[in-house]
Design a protein around this motif. Structure first.
Motif, short mmCIF file in Angstrom:
data_model
loop_
_atom_site.label_atom_id
_atom_site.label_comp_id
_atom_site.label_asym_id
_atom_site.label_seq_id
_atom_site.Cartn_x
_atom_site.Cartn_y
_atom_site.Cartn_z
N ALA A 194 0.84 -1.21 0.00
CA ALA A 194 0.00 0.00 0.00
C ALA A 194 0.87 1.25 0.00
N SER A 195 1.83 1.33 0.92
CA SER A 195 2.63 2.55 1.01
C SER A 195 3.45 2.76 -0.27
N MET A 196 4.06 1.69 -0.78
CA MET A 196 4.87 1.84 -2.00
C MET A 196 4.00 2.21 -3.19
N ARG A 197 2.82 1.63 -3.27
CA ARG A 197 1.89 1.93 -4.37
C ARG A 197 1.55 3.41 -4.40
N TYR A 198 1.09 3.96 -3.28
CA TYR A 198 0.62 5.34 -3.26
C TYR A 198 1.79 6.32 -3.38
N LEU A 199 2.88 6.05 -2.66
CA LEU A 199 4.02 6.97 -2.70
C LEU A 199 4.68 6.97 -4.08
N THR A 213 3.28 11.18 -10.78
CA THR A 213 2.70 11.57 -12.06
C THR A 213 1.21 11.89 -11.96
N MET A 214 0.74 12.17 -10.75
CA MET A 214 -0.63 12.63 -10.62
C MET A 214 -0.70 14.06 -11.15
N PRO A 215 -1.74 14.38 -11.94
CA PRO A 215 -1.78 15.70 -12.57
C PRO A 215 -2.40 16.81 -11.71
N TYR A 216 -2.98 16.44 -10.55
CA TYR A 216 -3.67 17.46 -9.75
C TYR A 216 -3.13 17.48 -8.32
N ALA A 221 1.89 1.31 -10.95
CA ALA A 221 1.81 2.75 -11.15
C ALA A 221 1.66 2.89 -12.66
N LYS A 222 0.40 3.10 -13.10
CA LYS A 222 0.11 3.02 -14.53
C LYS A 222 0.22 4.37 -15.23
N GLY A 223 0.39 5.44 -14.45
CA GLY A 223 0.58 6.76 -15.06
C GLY A 223 -0.66 7.36 -15.66
N ASP A 224 -1.81 6.91 -15.23
CA ASP A 224 -3.09 7.48 -15.65
C ASP A 224 -3.93 7.58 -14.38
N PRO A 225 -4.41 8.75 -14.03
CA PRO A 225 -5.04 8.89 -12.71
C PRO A 225 -6.30 8.04 -12.53
N ILE A 226 -7.11 7.90 -13.57
CA ILE A 226 -8.32 7.08 -13.42
C ILE A 226 -7.92 5.63 -13.14
N HIS A 247 -8.39 3.51 -9.52
CA HIS A 247 -9.11 2.23 -9.45
C HIS A 247 -8.27 1.17 -8.77
N GLU A 248 -6.97 1.15 -9.09
CA GLU A 248 -6.03 0.23 -8.42
C GLU A 248 -6.05 0.49 -6.91
N ASP A 249 -6.09 1.76 -6.54
CA ASP A 249 -6.05 2.12 -5.12
C ASP A 249 -7.33 1.73 -4.40
N LEU A 250 -8.48 1.94 -5.04
CA LEU A 250 -9.76 1.52 -4.46
C LEU A 250 -9.76 0.01 -4.22
N ALA A 251 -9.29 -0.73 -5.23
CA ALA A 251 -9.23 -2.19 -5.10
C ALA A 251 -8.28 -2.59 -3.98
N ALA A 252 -7.14 -1.90 -3.91
CA ALA A 252 -6.14 -2.24 -2.88
C ALA A 252 -6.72 -2.10 -1.48
N GLU A 253 -7.50 -1.05 -1.26
CA GLU A 253 -8.06 -0.84 0.07
C GLU A 253 -9.07 -1.93 0.42
#
Lengths: 87, 203
Positions: free
Chosen positions: B38-43, B48-51, B121-126, B130-136
């Protein structure tokens, strides 16, 4: 639970509430009510740390802590994963 | 950069050792849906998040996951402290012990060591959200399963806290996804990738 432990736990609870507000504010940056809650928690935390320090000496959880007493207390145990100490 | 707060986010005070439980719970350290992932995924995704709100959210949740990783390791550490060789043999912990003694090493309950493929880390925020929602949700189910397997209240209390945090993170990532879609073309969210394409949606 003695008083030292109770104040420490209260500070921990406030730290948690503060961090929860950080996450909420990240996706609600213009929410004034949330900002007010955040500031309130921070103030209560500052007051609790002040009370702790008046009774028990420095409250040290950051390496750049206040009041180094001529010896480097930062390394003193117990460290957080150990099940020892007065809380 | 990071600062360290020398305390646990929630107390871990375990009175009774249990190497069998440790072998299960270690999955939330080194397993596919654990706190290291989780920590490595989000960090990792945050760069490359655009916002700004997403950069903030991924940094701050990623940082909290490091604190959760620490709690899981504290649980495993306390469950395996001062074990006798007899306890080690009887519990099946000997297979871990031979390679690590009682060190806390990032493996899953199966013994499989942690791998970077657990994250994306797919480099597309959508896509990343979705990866992050699934991870949680995966983490939440893993904690549900731990609670089915473990009775000791000293263990259950910090586990219940960690489980609850996953649900809150899911909520925040959901909001992040909504904010992202609001900035894109409502007729076609996938027309461009705001992390890569110029003039893709609005800030």
């Amino acid at each position: 639970m003695n008083k030292k432990c109770r104040i420490k736990r209260y500070i921990d609870a406030l730290d948690f509430a503060i961090y929860e507000m950080v996450l909420y504010l990240d996706t609600h940056p213009t929410d004034r009510k949330a900002q007010a809650m955040f500031n309130d928690y921070k103030q209560r935390r500052a007051d609790a740390v002040k009370e702790y320090e008046s009774l028990f000496g420095p409250y040290i959880t950051k390496v750049l802590h206040n009041d180094p007493k001529g010896r480097w207390e930062w390394i003193d145990g117990p460290w957080p994963w150990e099940n020892e100490g007065d809380d | 950069m990071w600062q360290y707060d020398k305390k646990l986010q929630y107390p871990v005070k375990i009175k009774k050792t249990d190497p069998k439980a440790a072998q299960i719970i270690i999955s939330q350290f080194g397993g596919p849906d654990g706190e290291l992932a989780a920590s490595m995924r989000y960090l990792t995704q945050r760069y490359t998040m655009p916002y700004d709100d997403l950069r903030g959210l991924l940094t701050d949740i990623g940082t909290e996951e490091l604190a959760h990783l620490e709690m899981v390791c504290a649980i495993v550490y306390q469950l395996t402290k001062d074990l006798s060789i007899d306890e080690i043999k009887k519990s099946g912990f000997d297979k871990y012990f031979v390679d690590h003694t009682t060190a806390v090493y990032p493996v899953a309950a199966s013994g499989l060591p942690w791998r970077a493929e657990y994250i994306q880390a797919k480099g597309d925020p959508i896509t990343d959200l979705h990866e992050d929602l699934a991870a949680e949700q995966k983490a939440r189910t893993t904690y549900d399963n731990i609670l089915r397997l473990v009775d000791d209240p000293d263990i259950r209390e910090p586990i219940k806290f960690l489980r609850q945090r996953e649900i809150v993170h899911y909520q925040r990532f959901g909001e992040g996804l909504e904010r992202t879609k609001e900035r894109l073309n409502s007729k076609n969210f996938y027309a461009c990738n705001p992390s890569f394409d110029k003039n893709c949606g609005r800030k």
